[in-house]
Design a protein around this motif. Structure first.
Motif, short mmCIF file in Angstrom:
data_model
loop_
_atom_site.label_atom_id
_atom_site.label_comp_id
_atom_site.label_asym_id
_atom_site.label_seq_id
_atom_site.Cartn_x
_atom_site.Cartn_y
_atom_site.Cartn_z
N SER A 21 0.83 -1.21 0.00
CA SER A 21 0.00 0.00 0.00
C SER A 21 0.87 1.26 0.00
N LYS A 22 0.23 2.38 -0.30
CA LYS A 22 0.92 3.68 -0.29
C LYS A 22 1.45 4.00 1.11
N ALA A 23 0.62 3.67 2.15
CA ALA A 23 1.03 3.93 3.52
C ALA A 23 2.27 3.12 3.88
N THR A 24 2.37 1.89 3.41
CA THR A 24 3.54 1.06 3.68
C THR A 24 4.79 1.67 3.07
N VAL A 25 4.70 2.12 1.81
CA VAL A 25 5.84 2.72 1.14
C VAL A 25 6.27 4.00 1.85
N GLN A 26 5.31 4.84 2.19
CA GLN A 26 5.64 6.11 2.85
C GLN A 26 6.28 5.88 4.21
N HIS A 27 5.82 4.85 4.93
CA HIS A 27 6.41 4.55 6.23
C HIS A 27 7.86 4.11 6.07
N ALA A 28 8.13 3.27 5.09
CA ALA A 28 9.50 2.81 4.84
C ALA A 28 10.41 3.99 4.46
N LEU A 29 9.91 4.87 3.61
CA LEU A 29 10.70 6.02 3.19
C LEU A 29 10.96 6.99 4.35
N ARG A 30 9.98 7.19 5.21
CA ARG A 30 10.19 8.07 6.37
C ARG A 30 11.24 7.49 7.33
N ARG A 31 11.25 6.16 7.47
CA ARG A 31 12.27 5.54 8.32
C ARG A 31 13.67 5.72 7.73
N LEU A 32 13.78 5.59 6.41
CA LEU A 32 15.06 5.81 5.75
C LEU A 32 15.49 7.27 5.88
N GLU A 33 14.52 8.18 5.81
CA GLU A 33 14.82 9.60 5.96
C GLU A 33 15.33 9.88 7.37
N ALA A 34 14.73 9.25 8.39
CA ALA A 34 15.18 9.43 9.77
C ALA A 34 16.61 8.93 9.97
N GLN A 35 17.01 7.93 9.18
CA GLN A 35 18.37 7.40 9.26
C GLN A 35 19.37 8.24 8.47
N GLY A 36 18.87 9.21 7.73
CA GLY A 36 19.74 10.06 6.93
C GLY A 36 20.15 9.45 5.60
N LEU A 37 19.48 8.36 5.20
CA LEU A 37 19.83 7.71 3.93
C LEU A 37 19.16 8.38 2.74
N VAL A 38 17.97 8.94 2.95
CA VAL A 38 17.27 9.62 1.86
C VAL A 38 16.78 10.97 2.38
N GLU A 39 16.41 11.82 1.44
CA GLU A 39 15.82 13.10 1.80
C GLU A 39 14.63 13.38 0.89
N ALA A 40 13.60 13.96 1.46
CA ALA A 40 12.41 14.32 0.68
C ALA A 40 12.57 15.72 0.14
N ARG A 41 12.25 15.89 -1.13
CA ARG A 41 12.27 17.21 -1.75
C ARG A 41 10.88 17.54 -2.22
N HIS A 42 10.45 18.74 -1.88
CA HIS A 42 9.08 19.16 -2.11
C HIS A 42 8.68 18.98 -3.57
N ARG A 43 7.61 18.22 -3.79
CA ARG A 43 7.03 17.98 -5.11
C ARG A 43 7.97 17.26 -6.07
N SER A 44 9.05 16.70 -5.54
CA SER A 44 10.01 16.02 -6.41
C SER A 44 10.21 14.55 -6.06
N GLY A 45 9.93 14.16 -4.82
CA GLY A 45 10.10 12.78 -4.41
C GLY A 45 11.22 12.61 -3.41
N TYR A 46 11.72 11.38 -3.32
CA TYR A 46 12.79 11.05 -2.38
C TYR A 46 14.09 10.82 -3.14
N PHE A 47 15.20 11.32 -2.56
CA PHE A 47 16.51 11.25 -3.20
C PHE A 47 17.52 10.66 -2.23
#
Length: 468
Positions: A42-68
């Protein structure tokens, strides 16, 4: 499988992909929709995984662009400054610098390649200047601009600086023909031929050019790629030599993007008072900050000895040739010298830029620019980590370039001509000093997008550098 295990599995898969460099630093991860479809979650599952990676400093969210993929600062070895302090010396700037400037290559590996479409901010700027030109009436073209510059622009600049902690007024500012002109006026106003000036090393080669033309002696102060000018070294130098002025870039100093900490700023100002030192602040890179720009040193100046110099050439347009200076106790003399060296500027360009600032277009441009520069920086450092040699590199949080230190046997000066033969223009490290230091270093800019031609030029640099 429960959704909790699913987000953990997706998190592990993405994390492993980043470690294996399936996605490199600065690259965009698959979209949330694509990950949902690929992994059947689900979308919620993906977003939760990405937020956890962001908390670890592995990815960053960019407004209207996605995760990098985010930059991992701990994995990068930083170049160190030299620690020797030589006495004051006359300046002789390398002729190679003139060749680089003739090619308009100070911030581009491929200056002949050009760029794509004009950024929205530049389109808006051109419109503002065009409207100002169309609104001229009568015979105003027969009259000069007043020496300090158009009041409307100085008022907008004062407001712009007030947002960074310095309560300036329009009367504190004088419009110049770029930051180099502002620095020239500042040095002319507070120094006489033969005076000693302290500069950062590595530091801005433009200051060295000015010192050469004005007949000034230069003493080079070691500068860290993280915190800038070494205040301890400056204190020792002031105890030994009669230094008249210090030129410093507290915010994202070239070539490595250093930011001077607040305690160091206060120590510098105390030294200025103790030794009656004129402090010339080159603030040109402040607006390139990826986040909030640091307050200028000028904001702490209670002794009226900090001369602030800046321009729009790094944050807006190098073709604009519009800068400003706040001259502290030397301000009246600086305005007079501006009248002597430039006479006047274009009032219509100044009025157009004032309108551009007043309607919020500059702020919008800077927000877009910060995102683009950060992405360009991340891409560059990711590629540098792939070079087939020991590479030490600074990781700036603003500015337009990184400082790269290569193995000691590399001579970037010798690599200049072979690189030029292949259409690539590098900026060798010795240009940032007068003492033949930094031969194994070079400055690489991320001012332009890493399109295919520039990416190929960057990937080919190790071959050109390591064979010399």
């Amino acid at each position: 499988m429960e959704s909790g295990y699913r987000y953990q599995a997706l998190e592990r898969w993405l994390s492993q992909g980043i470690c294996d460099r399936r996605w490199r630093v600065g690259e965009r991860l698959p979209s949330v929709r694509a990950l949902c479809h690929q992994h059947g979650v689900s979308k919620a599952t993906v977003q939760h995984a990405l937020r956890r990676l962001e908390a670890q400093g592995l990815v960053e969210a960019r407004h209207r662009s996605g995760y990098f993929v985010a930059l991992q600062l701990g994995d990068i070895e930083k170049p160190q400054p030299g620690d020797l302090i030589d006495g004051p010396r006359s300046v002789s700037v390398n002729d190679l610098l003139l060749d680089i400037m003739r090619r308009s290559a100070a911030f581009d590996l491929l200056p002949q390649h050009g760029c794509g479409d004009l950024p929205p901010g530049i389109v808006s700027l051109n419109r503002s200047i065009g409207r100002s030109l169309r609104r001229q009436r009568g015979e105003t073209q027969h009259y000069y601009d007043e020496p300090a510059g158009v009041p409307a622009l100085r008022e907008q600049l004062a407001l712009h600086h007030s947002r960074r902690g310095w309560s300036a007024s329009a009367d504190d500012l004088c419009i110049t023909s770029g930051c180099q002109h502002a620095l020239f006026l500042a040095l002319m106003a507070c120094c006489d031929r033969g005076d000693v000036v302290a500069v950062e090393s590595p530091g801005f080669y433009g200051v060295l050019q000015l010192a050469e033309q004005l007949g000034l002696q230069v003493i080079e102060m070691p500068a860290s790629m993280e915190s800038g000018l070494d205040i301890d070294a400056l204190e020792k130098a002031l105890a030994r030599w009669d230094v008249r002025a210090c030129v410093v870039s507290p915010a994202f100093a070239t070539p490595g993007g250093a930011v001077m900490p607040e305690p160091a700023k206060h120590r510098l100002l105390r030294l200025g008072r103790q030794h009656d030192l004129a402090i010339i602040e080159d603030d040109i890179y402040a607006d390139t900050a990826f986040e909030s720009p640091p307050d200028p040193l000028k904001a702490l100046d209670t002794d009226n000895r900090v001369i602030l110099c800046s321009s729009f050439s790094k944050s807006l347009s190098r073709d604009l040739r519009l800068g400003w200076v706040s001259g502290a106790r030397w301000h009246d003399r600086i305005v007079h010298l501006k009248l002597v060296t430039q006479l006047a500027g274009s009032r219509y360009v100044q009025q157009g830029v004032a309108s551009f600032m007043a309607d919020g277009s500059l702020s919008a441009h800077l927000r877009r620019q910060r995102q683009a520069l950060r992405a360009n920086r991340d891409h560059l450092i990711g590629k540098l980590q792939d070079w087939p040699c020991d590479v030490r590199v600074c990781v700036p949080r603003g500015g337009l370039s990184v400082w790269v230190a290569l193995p000691h046997h590399v001579d970037t000066l010798k690599a200049y001509r072979p690189a030029l033969a292949e259409g690539v223009v590098i900026t060798p490290g010795p240009l940032f000093s007068i003492s033949d230091q930094y031969r194994n270093c070079l400055r690489i800019s991320y001012a332009h997008p890493w399109d295919a031609p520039r990416a190929r030029a960057l990937e080919g640099l190790p071959r050109l550098l390591l064979r010399n």
